[in-house]
Scaffold this active site. Structure first.
Site, short mmCIF file in Angstrom:
data_model
loop_
_atom_site.label_atom_id
_atom_site.label_comp_id
_atom_site.label_asym_id
_atom_site.label_seq_id
_atom_site.Cartn_x
_atom_site.Cartn_y
_atom_site.Cartn_z
N GLY A 14 -83.92 -32.32 68.42
CA GLY A 14 -84.68 -31.29 67.70
C GLY A 14 -84.38 -31.34 66.22
O GLY A 14 -84.49 -32.38 65.59
N THR A 16 -84.82 -30.47 62.15
CA THR A 16 -85.99 -30.60 61.29
C THR A 16 -86.75 -31.89 61.57
O THR A 16 -87.98 -31.91 61.61
CB THR A 16 -85.58 -30.55 59.81
OG1 THR A 16 -84.72 -29.43 59.60
CG2 THR A 16 -86.80 -30.39 58.93
N ALA A 17 -86.03 -33.00 61.79
CA ALA A 17 -86.69 -34.28 62.04
C ALA A 17 -87.52 -34.24 63.31
O ALA A 17 -88.69 -34.66 63.33
CB ALA A 17 -85.65 -35.40 62.12
N GLU A 51 -81.13 -28.43 52.12
CA GLU A 51 -81.90 -27.22 51.81
C GLU A 51 -82.88 -27.41 50.66
O GLU A 51 -83.36 -26.45 50.09
CB GLU A 51 -80.94 -26.07 51.50
CG GLU A 51 -80.05 -25.72 52.68
CD GLU A 51 -78.99 -24.68 52.35
OE1 GLU A 51 -78.49 -24.70 51.21
OE2 GLU A 51 -78.66 -23.88 53.22
N LYS A 80 -88.97 -24.72 43.79
CA LYS A 80 -88.15 -25.72 43.13
C LYS A 80 -89.01 -26.50 42.14
O LYS A 80 -89.95 -27.18 42.53
CB LYS A 80 -87.54 -26.67 44.18
CG LYS A 80 -86.76 -27.85 43.61
CD LYS A 80 -86.27 -28.74 44.75
CE LYS A 80 -85.60 -30.01 44.25
NZ LYS A 80 -85.16 -30.88 45.37
#
Length: 523
Positions: A14, A16-17, A51, A80
């Site tokens: 699982g 983020t990837a 992050e 950002k």
């Protein structure tokens, strides 16, 4: 794997990837009947400290039609505008390098910067620090969001005639754990099947394909294609298929990180940039979220111990870190030789990792999956374009590697052997060596960039900002440069400051995005 459409894809891991991959595949293929399953273990955690992103994350979320008002509050996300690099250079006037994101409003002043940088490397005494010339750098200085105030535009300013663009290009800061949870929920809404179990064994066909996964629960999980998102372990690509891993340690020394979160001071505006400050044997990140500040130290264990690194990071953070626990991480920096092998594709940390200096991890995940979808569809779900795909992904990794390595090579610090070793080693690619030679000799840098084309990964402004921002110029300059027509830093700063007046403050725009949840996120 036949020329028919894939019937069942299993994603292992699982985080983020895994969930980025699941979303992209489901968005593209679920409507055609492809079953997509994701299996992850309850006993194996995710890295979960990255992050920051590049602007590609914005395009990923737009592809999934997920508005910022929906995902940003759920992930404590902020905007950002770029990355600032304090202390990497000791060159007077260039001790703070900024890598800004670019937009239409930068065209006029950007061209002035490119011209000044060319003049400066040919020995003329002109100003060429990119932080003075680009809008995103000014927005970050003023803690502003990369979004125009309505209905104002800046057409009246001399250097803003192209400012009709809706916003500067931008990226995000976010809580990686929360982003993974959000993407999990969204993928399940697209029909992705989620299973909690642990893989006990990987069974192979005689031809080397993966046949099925044997699970601890006693069941067998069959599929016609498998995607390895198991992290640095590389459970499928490395352990089961034996794909070689190519280390980047010869010119990217960092292999450790320590993360220490600190509280957010609600009395201060939230910064709209990542800060990557040079320390004695690596660099420290500072990433502002709406709920806290993410901090960490990326360093090389050959030059400093874990204990020394934690002590130095705590000294860097001061009293804010007194009661915060540190999390230590090991990094495998490099890539696999082939990302797509047999009926398995490696994505994320399983395929490779380039240290987080330019926050490229999610970008490489996204581009690898998108290119896979395009390639396998072009091949009518066969494998005859497998080599072409692997060469393309390897080129992406090598292009990002060159850009990151250039940061270290261009440093001018002399306070530790770490920085001197980074500057003096000879393990540079032919491409990066050629770029450095043309720049240093005052040659046609534009033509050299064009010659390498897409293999560079980063566009013209990024390379100019890096080389000029680090102060890579002749030590002696022509003092008789008064006849040169150029804009100076004060004029450039004044111009971008005027344009920045038409942008929201970061806090104000976050409050609009978050709505009623804004106060809760700040506590």
């Amino acid at each position: 794997m036949s020329s028919s459409r894939l019937q069942h894809i299993v994603i292992v891991g699982g985080g983020t990837a895994g969930w980025m991959t699941a979303n992209l595949l489901a968005q593209r293929w679920a409507k055609h009947g492809t079953k997509i399953s994701l299996i992850e273990s309850a006993d194996i955690g995710t890295i979960g400290v990255g992050e920051g992103s590049t602007p590609f994350l914005r395009h990923f979320l737009q592809l999934l039609q997920i508005p910022e008002q929906v995902w940003m509050p759920a992930c404590n996300a902020t905007y950002k505008c770029g990355i600032r690099f304090p202390g990497w250079s000791s060159v007077v006037g260039y001790t703070d390098y900024v890598h800004p994101f670019f937009n239409q409003a930068d065209l006029a002043l950007g061209n002035e910067f490119f011209s000044n940088a060319c003049l400066r490397r040919r020995g003329h005494d002109v100003d060429a620090n990119p932080q003075d010339f680009f809008l995103a750098a000014e927005l970050a200085r003023q803690c502003k969001a990369p979004v125009y105030l309505p209905p104002q535009r800046t057409r009246n300013y001399q250097y803003a005639e192209q400012a009709d663009a809706p916003a500067t290009d931008y990226a995000y800061h976010f809580d990686a754990g929360l982003l993974g949870q959000f993407l999990k929920s969204h993928a399940q809404s697209l029909g992705v099947h989620h299973q909690i179990d642990t893989i006990a064994d990987v069974k192979l066909h005689e031809n080397g394909d993966i046949s099925h996964l044997h699970l601890h629960s006693g069941t067998a999980l069959h599929a016609d294609f498998f995607i390895d998102c198991s992290g640095f372990r590389g459970l499928l690509i490395n352990q089961a298929l034996g794909e070689p891993f190519i280390s980047y340690k010869d010119n990217l020394f960092n292999d450790r990180a320590i993360a220490i979160p600190t509280t957010l001071d609600s009395r201060l505006p939230i910064a709209s940039e990542t800060t990557s400050s040079a320390l004695s044997n690596g660099w420290a990140w500072k990433i502002p979220l709406s709920s806290r500040v993410g901090n960490g130290y990326v360093y090389a264990s050959d030059f400093i111990s874990d204990e020394q690194a934690e002590t130095e990071l705590r000294q860097h953070l001061g009293t804010a870190a007194e009661h915060s626990e540190a999390r230590r991480l090991k990094m495998r920096v490099g890539r696999v030789e082939r990302h797509w092998r047999n009926n398995c594709l490696a994505i994320g940390l399983a395929q490779g990792f380039i240290e987080p200096l330019e926050a490229t991890a999610l970008m490489l995940i996204q581009m690898s999956v998108v290119n896979f979808v395009s390639t396998i569809e072009q091949a009518q779900f066969g494998r005859h374009l497998q080599n072409q795909y692997n060469q393309g992904v390897n080129q992406m990794f090598e292009g990002v590697r060159d850009y990151v390595v250039a940061h270290y090579h261009l440093n001018t610090r002399n306070d530790s052997e770490y920085w001197r070793a980074n500057r003096n080693h000879c393990h540079l690619s032919d491409r990066l060596t050629s770029l450095l030679e043309v720049w240093d000799q005052g040659g046609d840098f534009e033509a050299e960039l064009s010659r390498h084309g897409n293999a560079l990964m980063y566009l013209r402004p990024s390379w100019h900002c890096l080389f000029a921002g680090m102060g890579r110029f002749p030590k002696s300059v022509h003092r008789n440069s008064q006849t040169i027509q150029s804009i100076n830093s004060a004029q450039a700063r004044n111009a971008v400051a005027q344009i920045a007046e038409s942008f929201y403050s970061h806090n104000d725009y976050l409050q609009l995005i978050y709505g009623q949840s804004w106060k809760a996120s700040m506590t």
